[in-house]
Design a protein around this motif. Structure first.
Motif, PDB file in Angstrom:
ATOM      1  N   GLN A 171      47.153 -26.121 -52.144  1.00  0.00           N
ATOM      2  CA  GLN A 171      48.186 -25.761 -53.112  1.00  0.00           C
ATOM      3  C   GLN A 171      49.254 -24.863 -52.498  1.00  0.00           C
ATOM      4  O   GLN A 171      50.424 -24.933 -52.863  1.00  0.00           O
ATOM      5  N   ARG A 172      48.878 -23.997 -51.546  1.00  0.00           N
ATOM      6  CA  ARG A 172      49.889 -23.178 -50.879  1.00  0.00           C
ATOM      7  C   ARG A 172      50.816 -24.053 -50.039  1.00  0.00           C
ATOM      8  O   ARG A 172      52.028 -23.821 -49.982  1.00  0.00           O
ATOM      9  N   ILE A 173      50.255 -25.064 -49.371  1.00  0.00           N
ATOM     10  CA  ILE A 173      51.087 -25.998 -48.607  1.00  0.00           C
ATOM     11  C   ILE A 173      52.041 -26.743 -49.535  1.00  0.00           C
ATOM     12  O   ILE A 173      53.232 -26.903 -49.245  1.00  0.00           O
ATOM     13  N   LEU A 174      51.524 -27.179 -50.683  1.00  0.00           N
ATOM     14  CA  LEU A 174      52.350 -27.888 -51.658  1.00  0.00           C
ATOM     15  C   LEU A 174      53.487 -27.020 -52.165  1.00  0.00           C
ATOM     16  O   LEU A 174      54.625 -27.492 -52.343  1.00  0.00           O
ATOM     17  N   GLU A 175      53.206 -25.752 -52.413  1.00  0.00           N
ATOM     18  CA  GLU A 175      54.239 -24.840 -52.902  1.00  0.00           C
ATOM     19  C   GLU A 175      55.328 -24.609 -51.860  1.00  0.00           C
ATOM     20  O   GLU A 175      56.511 -24.486 -52.203  1.00  0.00           O
ATOM     21  N   VAL A 176      54.946 -24.564 -50.590  1.00  0.00           N
ATOM     22  CA  VAL A 176      55.941 -24.404 -49.528  1.00  0.00           C
ATOM     23  C   VAL A 176      56.856 -25.627 -49.472  1.00  0.00           C
ATOM     24  O   VAL A 176      58.089 -25.504 -49.378  1.00  0.00           O
ATOM     25  N   ILE A 177      56.265 -26.814 -49.545  1.00  0.00           N
ATOM     26  CA  ILE A 177      57.074 -28.048 -49.513  1.00  0.00           C
ATOM     27  C   ILE A 177      57.976 -28.126 -50.741  1.00  0.00           C
ATOM     28  O   ILE A 177      59.159 -28.471 -50.642  1.00  0.00           O
ATOM     29  N   ALA A 178      57.434 -27.794 -51.914  1.00  0.00           N
ATOM     30  CA  ALA A 178      58.221 -27.864 -53.142  1.00  0.00           C
ATOM     31  C   ALA A 178      59.323 -26.814 -53.174  1.00  0.00           C
ATOM     32  O   ALA A 178      60.327 -26.978 -53.883  1.00  0.00           O
ATOM     33  N   GLY A 179      59.157 -25.734 -52.419  1.00  0.00           N
ATOM     34  CA  GLY A 179      60.167 -24.680 -52.420  1.00  0.00           C
ATOM     35  C   GLY A 179      61.440 -25.055 -51.694  1.00  0.00           C
ATOM     36  O   GLY A 179      62.466 -24.378 -51.847  1.00  0.00           O
ATOM     37  N   ILE A 180      61.403 -26.131 -50.891  1.00  0.00           N
ATOM     38  CA  ILE A 180      62.596 -26.595 -50.184  1.00  0.00           C
ATOM     39  C   ILE A 180      63.220 -27.730 -50.988  1.00  0.00           C
ATOM     40  O   ILE A 180      62.587 -28.766 -51.178  1.00  0.00           O
ATOM     41  N   PRO A 181      64.459 -27.584 -51.487  1.00  0.00           N
ATOM     42  CA  PRO A 181      65.084 -28.653 -52.285  1.00  0.00           C
ATOM     43  C   PRO A 181      65.221 -29.950 -51.490  1.00  0.00           C
ATOM     44  O   PRO A 181      65.341 -29.932 -50.254  1.00  0.00           O
ATOM     45  N   SER A 182      65.224 -31.075 -52.213  1.00  0.00           N
ATOM     46  CA  SER A 182      65.308 -32.382 -51.561  1.00  0.00           C
ATOM     47  C   SER A 182      66.605 -32.541 -50.778  1.00  0.00           C
ATOM     48  O   SER A 182      66.626 -33.166 -49.709  1.00  0.00           O
ATOM     49  N   LEU A 183      67.689 -31.978 -51.301  1.00  0.00           N
ATOM     50  CA  LEU A 183      68.970 -32.092 -50.600  1.00  0.00           C
ATOM     51  C   LEU A 183      68.925 -31.371 -49.257  1.00  0.00           C
ATOM     52  O   LEU A 183      69.519 -31.825 -48.268  1.00  0.00           O
ATOM     53  N   VAL A 184      68.204 -30.242 -49.202  1.00  0.00           N
ATOM     54  CA  VAL A 184      68.059 -29.526 -47.932  1.00  0.00           C
ATOM     55  C   VAL A 184      67.244 -30.353 -46.940  1.00  0.00           C
ATOM     56  O   VAL A 184      67.552 -30.386 -45.736  1.00  0.00           O
ATOM     57  N   TRP A 185      66.208 -31.041 -47.440  1.00  0.00           N
ATOM     58  CA  TRP A 185      65.445 -31.936 -46.574  1.00  0.00           C
ATOM     59  C   TRP A 185      66.362 -32.980 -45.941  1.00  0.00           C
ATOM     60  O   TRP A 185      66.281 -33.257 -44.739  1.00  0.00           O
ATOM     61  N   ILE A 186      67.243 -33.567 -46.763  1.00  0.00           N
ATOM     62  CA  ILE A 186      68.148 -34.598 -46.258  1.00  0.00           C
ATOM     63  C   ILE A 186      69.077 -34.025 -45.194  1.00  0.00           C
ATOM     64  O   ILE A 186      69.291 -34.630 -44.134  1.00  0.00           O
ATOM     65  N   ILE A 187      69.653 -32.870 -45.453  1.00  0.00           N
ATOM     66  CA  ILE A 187      70.581 -32.260 -44.487  1.00  0.00           C
ATOM     67  C   ILE A 187      69.863 -31.955 -43.177  1.00  0.00           C
ATOM     68  O   ILE A 187      70.403 -32.183 -42.081  1.00  0.00           O
ATOM     69  N   LEU A 188      68.635 -31.448 -43.273  1.00  0.00           N
ATOM     70  CA  LEU A 188      67.871 -31.173 -42.057  1.00  0.00           C
ATOM     71  C   LEU A 188      67.572 -32.459 -41.282  1.00  0.00           C
ATOM     72  O   LEU A 188      67.640 -32.483 -40.041  1.00  0.00           O
ATOM     73  N   LEU A 189      67.275 -33.525 -42.004  1.00  0.00           N
ATOM     74  CA  LEU A 189      66.984 -34.798 -41.336  1.00  0.00           C
ATOM     75  C   LEU A 189      68.235 -35.397 -40.708  1.00  0.00           C
ATOM     76  O   LEU A 189      68.162 -36.027 -39.647  1.00  0.00           O
ATOM     77  N   ILE A 190      69.394 -35.210 -41.375  1.00  0.00           N
ATOM     78  CA  ILE A 190      70.635 -35.746 -40.827  1.00  0.00           C
ATOM     79  C   ILE A 190      71.000 -35.056 -39.514  1.00  0.00           C
ATOM     80  O   ILE A 190      71.626 -35.653 -38.630  1.00  0.00           O
ATOM     81  N   LEU A 191      70.608 -33.790 -39.374  1.00  0.00           N
ATOM     82  CA  LEU A 191      70.848 -33.097 -38.111  1.00  0.00           C
ATOM     83  C   LEU A 191      70.071 -33.731 -36.961  1.00  0.00           C
ATOM     84  O   LEU A 191      70.449 -33.607 -35.794  1.00  0.00           O
ATOM     85  N   ILE A 192      68.973 -34.404 -37.303  1.00  0.00           N
ATOM     86  CA  ILE A 192      68.128 -35.029 -36.280  1.00  0.00           C
ATOM     87  C   ILE A 192      68.390 -36.537 -36.196  1.00  0.00           C
ATOM     88  O   ILE A 192      68.430 -37.105 -35.110  1.00  0.00           O
ATOM     89  N   MET A 193      68.577 -37.172 -37.366  1.00  0.00           N
ATOM     90  CA  MET A 193      68.716 -38.624 -37.434  1.00  0.00           C
ATOM     91  C   MET A 193      70.062 -38.994 -38.047  1.00  0.00           C
ATOM     92  O   MET A 193      70.772 -38.148 -38.589  1.00  0.00           O
ATOM     93  N   GLN A 194      70.387 -40.286 -37.990  1.00  0.00           N
ATOM     94  CA  GLN A 194      71.601 -40.783 -38.609  1.00  0.00           C
ATOM     95  C   GLN A 194      71.348 -41.055 -40.093  1.00  0.00           C
ATOM     96  O   GLN A 194      70.245 -41.441 -40.475  1.00  0.00           O
ATOM     97  N   PRO A 195      72.364 -40.854 -40.952  1.00  0.00           N
ATOM     98  CA  PRO A 195      72.183 -41.192 -42.371  1.00  0.00           C
ATOM     99  C   PRO A 195      71.858 -42.674 -42.532  1.00  0.00           C
ATOM    100  O   PRO A 195      72.422 -43.517 -41.842  1.00  0.00           O
ATOM    101  N   GLY A 196      70.966 -42.966 -43.432  1.00  0.00           N
ATOM    102  CA  GLY A 196      70.582 -44.350 -43.649  1.00  0.00           C
ATOM    103  C   GLY A 196      69.294 -44.449 -44.436  1.00  0.00           C
ATOM    104  O   GLY A 196      68.764 -43.451 -44.946  1.00  0.00           O
ATOM    105  N   LEU A 197      68.780 -45.667 -44.507  1.00  0.00           N
ATOM    106  CA  LEU A 197      67.587 -45.924 -45.306  1.00  0.00           C
ATOM    107  C   LEU A 197      66.369 -45.194 -44.755  1.00  0.00           C
ATOM    108  O   LEU A 197      65.547 -44.685 -45.509  1.00  0.00           O
ATOM    109  N   ILE A 198      66.236 -45.117 -43.429  1.00  0.00           N
ATOM    110  CA  ILE A 198      65.073 -44.451 -42.834  1.00  0.00           C
ATOM    111  C   ILE A 198      65.074 -42.963 -43.169  1.00  0.00           C
ATOM    112  O   ILE A 198      64.036 -42.378 -43.508  1.00  0.00           O
ATOM    113  N   THR A 199      66.267 -42.336 -43.116  1.00  0.00           N
ATOM    114  CA  THR A 199      66.360 -40.911 -43.437  1.00  0.00           C
ATOM    115  C   THR A 199      65.982 -40.649 -44.890  1.00  0.00           C
ATOM    116  O   THR A 199      65.239 -39.711 -45.201  1.00  0.00           O
ATOM    117  N   ILE A 200      66.490 -41.488 -45.805  1.00  0.00           N
ATOM    118  CA  ILE A 200      66.156 -41.336 -47.225  1.00  0.00           C
ATOM    119  C   ILE A 200      64.667 -41.575 -47.452  1.00  0.00           C
ATOM    120  O   ILE A 200      64.021 -40.880 -48.242  1.00  0.00           O
TER     121      ILE A 200
END
Length: 336
Positions: A171-200
């Motif tokens: 549950q502590r792991i779940l709370e850490v993951i839930a504490g990061i908004p989905s949009l922030v996840w996308i922005i972090l992934l875009i820094l590593i990968m190209q925008p597209g279906l795989i990133t989403i």
């Protein structure tokens, strides 16, 4: 009573019924399981059935629609740019007449072929691009469903069943993951990968299962101390068998309902990301990117936004109505 009856009650009017023990214990009514009763109530829900029919039609069109006219998703021809929708036999309808501002655009540009949803500013067939975009939305819905079932159900089941230190850690792991908004996840992934279906897809796999895990955990905590679990453990069943053969099947109604509500959220999430430019990029198409492209020409050519908007609205509304129908069907308080 104002008048007395002339009928006289005598002993001869009453005849004892002689029944054997087997006859008296026989069940007169047909036994109906909870699943059959839920299916019956779902089938009698007109809104849910209509939504399921509409979704079936949309899925079929998404599969066969891009192949009807033989156009590629990026087949450009500027000479046919911004053609309004035209369907032979329905030209009496203003929406499919091929006219714009009182002018027959097809005749003016000497175009012989009809485009059912019109064309965009690059002359690409919007019928093909719209149904290709619908495929992307349905793929996202499938990914969200698999994430809920394969990650959320297992994670929540293990956490709720074992409890104690295992539950606290998960549950502590779940709370850490839930504490990061989905949009922030996308922005972090875009820094590593190209925008597209795989990133989403990665973003959805990272966050979409959280609510399912919490719901399944609650169901496990409620069910794991009941008698049928104790009986199964007494007969020698292991923890894995109890979780996957007894507890999760007894929570299946709640799992199905929550999955149906998570699907439209995933579709909207992808459309939102594509609309703001963080999702599907050209030349690929999604409903969100098509709405974004059409939005730029909304006042001049509103049809370029209309049809993708109608389809995504139908997807979101129908999935939500089906979710409501399933919730009512599996609600034991509504059983008759």
């Amino acid at each position: 009573m104002t008048a007395k009856s002339n009928a006289e009650v005598t002993k001869e009017l009453f005849v004892p019924a002689y029944l054997s023990d087997t006859e008296s214990e026989k069940i007169s009514g047909k036994s109906v399981s909870a699943w059959k009763d839920a299916l019956r109530r779902f089938l009698t829900n007109k809104g849910a059935m209509l939504s399921m029919i509409i979704l079936t039609v949309i899925i079929l069109l998404a599969l066969i629609g891009p192949h009807i006219f033989g156009y590629d998703i990026d087949n450009q021809d500027v000479s046919r740019a911004n053609l309004p929708p035209k369907i032979e036999g329905l030209t009496w309808l203003p929406a499919f007449s091929g006219y714009e501002n009182g002018v027959d655009i097809y005749k003016e540009k000497n175009i012989s072929k009809n485009y059912w949803f019109g064309t965009d500013q690059f002359g690409r067939d919007l019928w093909t691009r719209t149904w290709k975009g619908t495929q992307i939305s349905l793929i996202i819905a499938l990914i969200a469903t698999l994430a809920d079932v394969l990650i959320g159900v297992v994670y929540g089941g293990v956490s709720g069943y074992f409890g104690g230190a295992v539950d606290n850690a998960l549950q502590r792991i779940l709370e850490v993951i839930a504490g990061i908004p989905s949009l922030v996840w996308i922005i972090l992934l875009i820094l590593i990968m190209q925008p597209g279906l795989i990133t989403i897809t990665i973003a959805i796999l990272a966050t979409s299962w959280l609510s399912m895990a919490r719901i399944v955990r609650g169901e496990m905590l409620k069910l794991k101390n009941q008698e049928f679990v104790l009986a199964s453990r007494t007969l020698g069943a292991g923890d894995g068998r109890i979780i996957f053969k007894h507890l999760i099947p007894n929570s299946l109604g709640m799992i199905i309902i929550n999955t149906m509500f998570s699907v439209p959220n995933a579709i909207f999430f992808e459309a939102f990301l594509s609309f703001i430019g963080l999702g599907i990029r050209q030349p690929q198409a999604s409903l969100g990117s098509l709405i974004n492209d059409g939005y730029q020409m909304l006042q001049i050519h509103p049809y370029q936004t209309l049809y993708p908007g109608i389809i995504i609205s139908l997807l979101l509304i129908c999935f939500n109505i089906m979710g409501d129908g399933l919730r009512d069907a599996f609600d034991p308080k509504l059983r008759r």
